[in-house]
Write an enzyme that holds these catalytic residues in place. Structure first.
Site, PDB file in Angstrom:
ATOM      1  N   GLY A 234     -10.715  -0.585  29.547  1.00 41.87           N
ATOM      2  CA  GLY A 234     -10.630  -0.122  28.157  1.00 41.87           C
ATOM      3  C   GLY A 234      -9.657  -0.993  27.387  1.00 41.87           C
ATOM      4  O   GLY A 234      -8.931  -1.807  27.968  1.00 41.87           O
TER       5      GLY A 234
ATOM      6  N   GLY B  13      -6.940  -0.906  23.761  1.00 41.05           N
ATOM      7  CA  GLY B  13      -6.366  -0.154  22.657  1.00 41.05           C
ATOM      8  C   GLY B  13      -5.951  -1.109  21.576  1.00 41.05           C
ATOM      9  O   GLY B  13      -6.382  -2.271  21.545  1.00 41.05           O
TER      10      GLY B  13
ATOM     11  N   PHE C 113      -3.020  -2.423  21.068  1.00 41.67           N
ATOM     12  CA  PHE C 113      -2.070  -3.497  21.404  1.00 41.67           C
ATOM     13  C   PHE C 113      -2.167  -3.988  22.841  1.00 41.67           C
ATOM     14  O   PHE C 113      -1.394  -4.837  23.247  1.00 41.67           O
ATOM     15  CB  PHE C 113      -0.634  -3.064  21.072  1.00 41.67           C
ATOM     16  CG  PHE C 113      -0.049  -2.044  22.011  1.00 41.67           C
ATOM     17  CD1 PHE C 113       0.719  -2.433  23.095  1.00 41.67           C
ATOM     18  CD2 PHE C 113      -0.274  -0.688  21.804  1.00 41.67           C
ATOM     19  CE1 PHE C 113       1.250  -1.493  23.957  1.00 41.67           C
ATOM     20  CE2 PHE C 113       0.267   0.248  22.657  1.00 41.67           C
ATOM     21  CZ  PHE C 113       1.031  -0.152  23.740  1.00 41.67           C
TER      22      PHE C 113
ATOM     23  N   THR D  10      -4.931  -4.522  26.584  1.00 39.29           N
ATOM     24  CA  THR D  10      -6.200  -4.308  27.290  1.00 39.29           C
ATOM     25  C   THR D  10      -5.873  -3.836  28.693  1.00 39.29           C
ATOM     26  O   THR D  10      -4.809  -4.164  29.246  1.00 39.29           O
ATOM     27  CB  THR D  10      -7.049  -5.597  27.381  1.00 39.29           C
ATOM     28  OG1 THR D  10      -6.240  -6.595  27.981  1.00 39.29           O
ATOM     29  CG2 THR D  10      -7.523  -6.051  26.028  1.00 39.29           C
ATOM     30  N   VAL D  11      -6.800  -3.075  29.258  1.00 39.22           N
ATOM     31  CA  VAL D  11      -6.557  -2.507  30.593  1.00 39.22           C
ATOM     32  C   VAL D  11      -7.718  -2.899  31.503  1.00 39.22           C
ATOM     33  O   VAL D  11      -8.883  -2.703  31.154  1.00 39.22           O
ATOM     34  CB  VAL D  11      -6.416  -0.967  30.505  1.00 39.22           C
ATOM     35  CG1 VAL D  11      -6.127  -0.385  31.881  1.00 39.22           C
ATOM     36  CG2 VAL D  11      -5.306  -0.573  29.529  1.00 39.22           C
TER      37      VAL D  11
ATOM     38  N   LYS E 286      -2.272  -3.094  32.641  1.00 34.07           N
ATOM     39  CA  LYS E 286      -2.282  -3.066  31.172  1.00 34.07           C
ATOM     40  C   LYS E 286      -1.561  -4.321  30.696  1.00 34.07           C
ATOM     41  O   LYS E 286      -0.414  -4.566  31.074  1.00 34.07           O
ATOM     42  CB  LYS E 286      -1.571  -1.786  30.705  1.00 34.07           C
ATOM     43  CG  LYS E 286      -1.633  -1.549  29.212  1.00 34.07           C
ATOM     44  CD  LYS E 286      -1.202  -0.130  28.859  1.00 34.07           C
ATOM     45  CE  LYS E 286      -1.147   0.087  27.368  1.00 34.07           C
ATOM     46  NZ  LYS E 286      -0.797   1.454  26.998  1.00 34.07           N
TER      47      LYS E 286
ATOM     48  N   ASP F 240       2.468  10.287  20.752  1.00 40.06           N
ATOM     49  CA  ASP F 240       1.061   9.918  20.517  1.00 40.06           C
ATOM     50  C   ASP F 240       0.134  10.717  21.437  1.00 40.06           C
ATOM     51  O   ASP F 240      -0.765  10.154  22.084  1.00 40.06           O
ATOM     52  CB  ASP F 240       0.877   8.403  20.723  1.00 40.06           C
ATOM     53  CG  ASP F 240      -0.382   7.872  20.044  1.00 40.06           C
ATOM     54  OD1 ASP F 240      -0.962   8.593  19.203  1.00 40.06           O
ATOM     55  OD2 ASP F 240      -0.790   6.742  20.355  1.00 40.06           O
TER      56      ASP F 240
HETATM   57  N1  LIG Z   1      -4.344   3.968  34.165  1.00 42.03           N
HETATM   58  C1  LIG Z   1      -5.567   3.807  33.656  1.00 42.03           C
HETATM   59  N2  LIG Z   1      -6.670   3.973  34.433  1.00 42.03           N
HETATM   60  C2  LIG Z   1      -7.907   3.819  33.911  1.00 42.03           C
HETATM   61  N3  LIG Z   1      -8.170   3.480  32.627  1.00 42.03           N
HETATM   62  C3  LIG Z   1      -7.118   3.312  31.802  1.00 42.03           C
HETATM   63  C4  LIG Z   1      -5.768   3.448  32.264  1.00 42.03           C
HETATM   64  N4  LIG Z   1      -4.924   3.225  31.243  1.00 42.03           N
HETATM   65  C5  LIG Z   1      -5.704   2.957  30.176  1.00 42.03           C
HETATM   66  N5  LIG Z   1      -7.024   2.988  30.500  1.00 42.03           N
HETATM   67  C6  LIG Z   1      -8.163   2.719  29.582  1.00 42.03           C
HETATM   68  O1  LIG Z   1      -7.762   1.724  28.656  1.00 42.03           O
HETATM   69  C7  LIG Z   1      -7.803   2.228  27.312  1.00 42.03           C
HETATM   70  C8  LIG Z   1      -6.642   1.667  26.511  1.00 42.03           C
HETATM   71  O2  LIG Z   1      -5.422   2.073  27.094  1.00 42.03           O
HETATM   72  P1  LIG Z   1      -4.188   2.543  26.228  1.00 42.03           P
HETATM   73  O3  LIG Z   1      -4.591   3.709  25.366  1.00 42.03           O
HETATM   74  O4  LIG Z   1      -3.060   2.780  27.151  1.00 42.03           O
HETATM   75  O5  LIG Z   1      -3.988   1.255  25.333  1.00 42.03           O
HETATM   76  P2  LIG Z   1      -3.184   1.147  23.980  1.00 42.03           P
HETATM   77  O6  LIG Z   1      -3.304  -0.266  23.493  1.00 42.03           O
HETATM   78  O7  LIG Z   1      -1.826   1.687  24.243  1.00 42.03           O
HETATM   79  O8  LIG Z   1      -3.988   2.129  23.020  1.00 42.03           O
HETATM   80  P3  LIG Z   1      -3.541   2.714  21.605  1.00 42.03           P
HETATM   81  O9  LIG Z   1      -4.408   2.002  20.611  1.00 42.03           O
HETATM   82  O10 LIG Z   1      -3.882   4.191  21.726  1.00 42.03           O
HETATM   83  O11 LIG Z   1      -2.097   2.491  21.444  1.00 42.03           O
HETATM   84  C9  LIG Z   1      -7.797   3.732  27.460  1.00 42.03           C
HETATM   85  O12 LIG Z   1      -8.430   4.354  26.365  1.00 42.03           O
HETATM   86  C10 LIG Z   1      -8.551   3.929  28.765  1.00 42.03           C
HETATM   87  O13 LIG Z   1      -9.942   3.889  28.533  1.00 42.03           O
END
Ligand SMILES: Nc1ncnc2c1ncn2[C@@H]1O[C@H](COP(=O)(O)OP(=O)(O)OP(=O)(O)O)[C@@H](O)[C@H]1O
Length: 320
Positions: free
Chosen positions: A10, A12, A14, A16-17, A36, A130
């Site tokens: 996934g 978000g 800021f 990628t995971v 991440k 959040d």
């Molecule tokens: N530990 C994990 N295991 C499996 N999938 C995950 C995990 N952490 C995150 N993901 C996937 O990755 C996506 C992005 O992660 P995350 O929300 O932590 O990113 P972000 O950049 O912090 O997002 P935001 O825009 O909410 O700040 C999640 O919506 C989820 O689908």
């Protein structure tokens, strides 16, 4: 550190995971994790997340962080943190598997776990800032854990008078809009919005426009509250009424909400069932035979509130 980046899980705003496979790591490092990553230049939120997860330590309700490192890939510098892999994705993803909304039994169970997580975070002195379904992850055993601590902060940390906007508009609390205050009650408000979304499949605020300011004004100014779903049980409605209180000092805390019958766990429910069965048996019983859980469900409203009044935090709130 030896690891290989796998497929994308996934992304978000800021980071990628991806899935990550590890080789030659120590025993307490799993062979599969989520990684991440963000460009090192823009990694301050990811570094904040790592620091806060380290300070929070281990909890069954919070996603675990195993470590971090830097990599150089395709000409770019990346900062990476390794997280427990959530095989079920986010709670938001789970809604789709259930046809858009979750049954109330599941909503109760997930809400209980999120509350346990928030209680832990708040007691450790932090605010998540959040809380939303996209930041709640579903594990292999179908338990849920709170993730994405990028915007989290230490409680009562002064922001030097800077105006800040943390979180996601649909989940933002009235006091954050009006007074720029992000303390633990803000997480509870967001939990209420997430709960409505889990149960109805729709955001807590009926908002389809593109002008985000008009939504923020509705949340912050006046008496309007998110809609409490009609189809919800009486306990569910009462639970939401304890959350959707504009004054953060009068909003129930995670600790108080955990005592509400809406989130009683299966153990409590089976105890109540047992009591109902026993009460139909010929041998008479007084309420003095009942455990505290039984008394809570079968007593007057004043008696019901007693455990909460004994709670120091509740006393403090009602006196203000
Ligand atoms: N530990 C994990 N295991 C499996 N999938 C995950 C995990 N952490 C995150 N993901 C996937 O990755 C996506 C992005 O992660 P995350 O929300 O932590 O990113 P972000 O950049 O912090 O997002 P935001 O825009 O909410 O700040 C999640 O919506 C989820 O689908």
């Amino acid at each position: 550190m030896n690891w290989v980046r796998g497929h994308l899980l996934g992304s978000g705003s800021f980071a990628t995971v991806n899935l990550a496979t590890h080789t030659n790591n120590s025993d307490n490092f799993p062979s599969i994790t989520a990684v991440k990553s963000s460009d090192t230049c823009y990694s301050h939120l990811l570094q904040n997340e790592k620091q806060i997860l380290d300070r929070l330590g281990s909890s069954p309700y919070i996603i675990n962080c195993f470590g971090d490192d830097h990599t150089f890939e395709d000409g770019e510098d990346y900062y990476n943190i390794f997280l427990e892999y959530a095989v079920g994705g986010t709670l938001f993803d789970q809604l789709k598997n259930y046809g858009g909304k979750l049954p109330e039994t599941l909503v109760r169970r997930y809400t209980r776990s999120i509350l346990e997580g928030l209680k832990y975070v708040h007691e450790k002195g932090f605010v998540h800032c959040d809380v939303k379904l996209q930041n709640i992850l579903v594990m292999e055993d179908d338990n849920v854990k709170i993730s994405d601590f990028g915007l989290a902060k230490e409680k009562s940390l002064k922001n030097d008078g800077k105006l800040e906007c943390r979180g996601t508009p649909m989940f933002i609390s009235p006091e954050a809009i009006n007074d720029n205050v992000y303390e633990s009650p803000a997480d509870i408000w967001a939990l209420g919005c997430a709960l409505v979304e889990m149960f109805t499949g729709k955001p807590a605020w009926n908002f389809s426009g593109s002008n985000i300011w008009s939504l923020l004004i509705r949340i912050g100014v006046g008496e309007e509250l998110p809609l409490i779903p009609d189809e919800f049980s009486q306990e569910g409605k009462d639970f939401l009424q304890k959350i959707f209180v504009k004054d953060p000092l009068k909003r129930w805390t995670a600790d108080m909400l955990l005592k509400h019958p809406f989130v009683w766990d299966d153990k409590n429910i089976s105890l109540v069932k047992e009591l109902i069965n026993e009460s139909s048996s010929p041998s008479p019983r007084t309420h003095f035979n009942f455990s505290k859980e039984f008394e809570y469900d079968f007593c007057s409203p004043e008696e019901r509130l007693q455990p909460l009044v004994e709670d120091q935090r509740f006393v403090r709130l009602v006196r203000i």
